[in-house]
Structure formats: C-alpha cells, structure tokens
Design a protein around this motif. Structure first.
Motif, short mmCIF file in Angstrom:
data_model
loop_
_atom_site.label_atom_id
_atom_site.label_comp_id
_atom_site.label_asym_id
_atom_site.label_seq_id
_atom_site.Cartn_x
_atom_site.Cartn_y
_atom_site.Cartn_z
N THR A 107 -4.08 4.37 -5.56
CA THR A 107 -4.58 4.54 -4.20
C THR A 107 -5.52 5.73 -4.10
O THR A 107 -6.53 5.67 -3.38
CB THR A 107 -3.40 4.74 -3.22
OG1 THR A 107 -2.48 3.66 -3.37
CG2 THR A 107 -3.89 4.80 -1.78
N THR A 152 -1.60 0.91 -4.95
CA THR A 152 -1.75 -0.23 -4.05
C THR A 152 -1.66 -1.47 -4.92
O THR A 152 -2.45 -1.65 -5.85
CB THR A 152 -3.09 -0.18 -3.29
OG1 THR A 152 -3.13 1.00 -2.48
CG2 THR A 152 -3.26 -1.40 -2.40
N VAL A 169 0.85 -1.19 0.00
CA VAL A 169 0.00 0.00 0.00
C VAL A 169 0.88 1.24 0.00
O VAL A 169 1.52 1.55 1.01
CB VAL A 169 -0.94 0.02 1.22
CG1 VAL A 169 -1.86 1.24 1.17
CG2 VAL A 169 -1.77 -1.26 1.29
N PRO A 177 -6.64 4.57 0.87
CA PRO A 177 -6.09 3.20 0.94
C PRO A 177 -7.13 2.15 1.34
O PRO A 177 -7.05 1.01 0.86
CB PRO A 177 -4.98 3.32 1.99
CG PRO A 177 -5.29 4.56 2.76
CD PRO A 177 -5.95 5.49 1.80
#
Length: 329
Positions: free
Chosen positions: A41, A19, A14, A45
């Motif tokens: 992202t 991500t 992440v 997140p």
C-alpha cells in the motif's frame, strides 16, 4: 469487456501495509481463485487500488459481477469501486476460513501492521481480539529484523528451523526485542538461534496479548502474510501442542472472504452489481481530502472522497453532516 470475458467476483482487502486483490470464479462453487495480486500500500491506498485494477485488466479478460471491500481502507475502496458489500476484516477472514473447512474453530491472523485472533463455534464468530497498537509480533517488525540481519524475508523462517537451541528474546516491545537480539549477536550466539528466538517471542507475545482467557480449539488456521514464516508456524504448533493449518491462499484470505460475501449478498437479493467498471475507475481522478470541521464544537477530523471534482462520500462527522459538500447548518 467482450462476451467471452470470464464472470468473476472481486474481493479487495485494503490494509495499511498491503492491498490484496482476488478474483473468484463466479461459475464455480466455493472459493475458486482464478487470479490474485498482493501489492504494498505504501501509504497510498488510492494508488494501490488503481495499480491492482490495472494489473487485473492486463492479465485477463474479466466480467466482474460482484465486488466486496474489506480492511482498514474498506470504506474508501467501497466508494471508489462501487462495492456491493463492505465488511470488517474479522468477518471476511472467518468467511474465507469456513469456506475451506467448516470445522475451523480458531484463526490466527498476522498481517503487516496488526494481528488478530478469531474464535468460532459452529461456524459463527463468538469472540475476537486485535492488536493494532504495538508492532511487536507483526510482519513489518519481521521485515525490519530480516533486513537488519541481511536475511531475505522469504528465507527468515527457514533460518529459524535450523535452530536447535532458540535463545530467549524479550518480545513484548520492538525496542527491547531488537536490543536483546543485538546483545545476543554480540555474545556470539548463532544467528539461527536468534532468529528462532525472535519467532518464539512473537508467538509468545501473540498468545499472551490476544489469547489470554480464550480456549483455542482445533481446527486452527494460520492466515496473513506472516503464515509464510516457517519458524512462526513451528512455534505456534509447539506452544499450542496441536496442528496449525495454513490454507493455500493464506496471504489473501481477507480478500477471498469479502468476495464470497459479495457473491452471497447478490445471490440472495438477485441484484446486479454496483461496480463502476474497470475502465471507469481507471480513467477517473479520485482524490482524498482531510480537514478539521469548524461548524460545531466537535471539531471533527473529516475525510472526504471526490471523483473528477464530484463529491462522493465523507467520514468522521459525529454530528451526521456529510462534509463540506453538505452546506446545511
């Protein structure tokens, strides 16, 4: 999941820009990637995590037997998923590179918002440097300039390769670099020479800010999303005067490394995974709260994670308290 579901190890990286998700075949040796996903992202997140897991559930039948989390959002991902291993990006990237080639001595890693140089000797990380402050030399700056020039980012590197006379671009700062590029355009310099000059400046900036005083021995790996840029690859090879190798899954090496570390940890301890399960994670409502704690003079900024109204974890308290869920004085 049914009994025919494929056993896999899940690695999640992440970051602030992307991500990344990877599934490794638990029945194969090494980093055998059976599925991967790259998502933006976009400052969310938790949303990216759920979106990636939803894609995972739709695109195969998996039995997740171990989970690892890395990246700047690793603590968050570790709590939300019930990860077995949570490690920093340096360790994850080194582990992945070594799984492909045990002779790797140098790793150049450039992502969306930061860049890293990792030095290994005999399979052990002995030094590293990170640039998380300046955007010059990162993927986000390349994206911006590609958009400004009207060049698709996946063609940016190929445009640089057409250059025969790259112009010198001031690459130490994004503002100066962009103004320098605009000035060169106004002078009528060929776009290919400007793009090549930018790639060359980014390589120069990376090496001057991160590699000063460090010996970059072969074998050298180039990892991270920017490794897809053929212009960057060209100028790293020219500047360092040695081959620069780009691994097959260069864009998700952090996720691969942390999945390998999860597999190693569970094998050593003969433990079952702590993973909460795909359905459980997808169904639950997870929320993050940030506030300034007033219970002592430190006035720490506390980040808390709650699932379905139940407190899970918090970070940021220098005094050791566990956030608002900890009511002790």
């Amino acid at each position: 999941m049914g009994s025919k579901s494929k056993p896999v190890f899940l690695g999640v990286d992440v970051g602030s820009v992307s991500t990344n998700f990877v599934l490794l075949d638990a029945e194969a040796a090494g980093a055998s990637v059976v599925w991967k996903k790259y998502l933006r992202t976009q400052g969310a997140p938790l949303v990216a995590l759920k979106t990636g897991l939803a894609h995972m559930a739709q695109e195969g039948s998996w039995r997740i037997v171990g989970v690892g989390a890395t990246g700047s959002g690793r603590e968050l991902a570790g709590v939300v998923l019930g990860a077995d291993v949570v490690k920093n990006e340096i360790t994850a990237h080194a582990t992945a590179a070594l799984s492909y080639d045990s002779n790797v001595s140098t790793i150049l890693e450039i992502g969306g918002q930061d860049s890293k140089l990792i030095i290994l000797r005999d399979g052990v990380v002995v030094d590293f440097a990170m640039n998380t402050v300046c955007a010059a030399g990162t993927g986000s700056f390349l994206d911006q300039q590609a958009h400004r020039l009207g060049i698709p980012i996946d063609e940016f590197g190929q445009v640089a390769l057409r250059s025969t006379s790259p112009v010198r671009i001031a690459g130490r700062c994004t503002v100066f670099a962009e103004s320098d590029m605009v000035h060169k355009q106004q002078l009528g310099v060929d776009i290919a020479d400007i793009v090549a000059g930018l790639c060359q400046a980014m390589v120069r900036n990376f090496l001057s800010s991160l590699a000063k005083g460090k010996e970059l021995l072969p074998t050298v790996f180039f990892q991270g999303g920017v490794a897809a840029n053929a212009g960057m690859h060209r100028f790293f090879e020219e500047t360092l005067a040695q081959p620069i190798y780009i691994p097959e899954h260069y864009d998700v090496m952090g996720a691969i490394g942390i999945a390998l570390l999860a597999a190693e940890a569970l094998a050593e301890g003969h433990k079952p995974t702590r993973f909460l399960g795909l359905e459980s994670v997808l169904r639950s409502e997870v929320a993050a709260q940030v506030y300034e704690c007033q219970r002592c003079p430190n006035a720490c900024e506390i980040s808390e994670i709650w699932r379905d109204g139940t407190f899970l974890a918090s970070w940021g308290a220098r005094c050791g308290r566990q956030g608002r869920a900890d009511q002790t004085s």
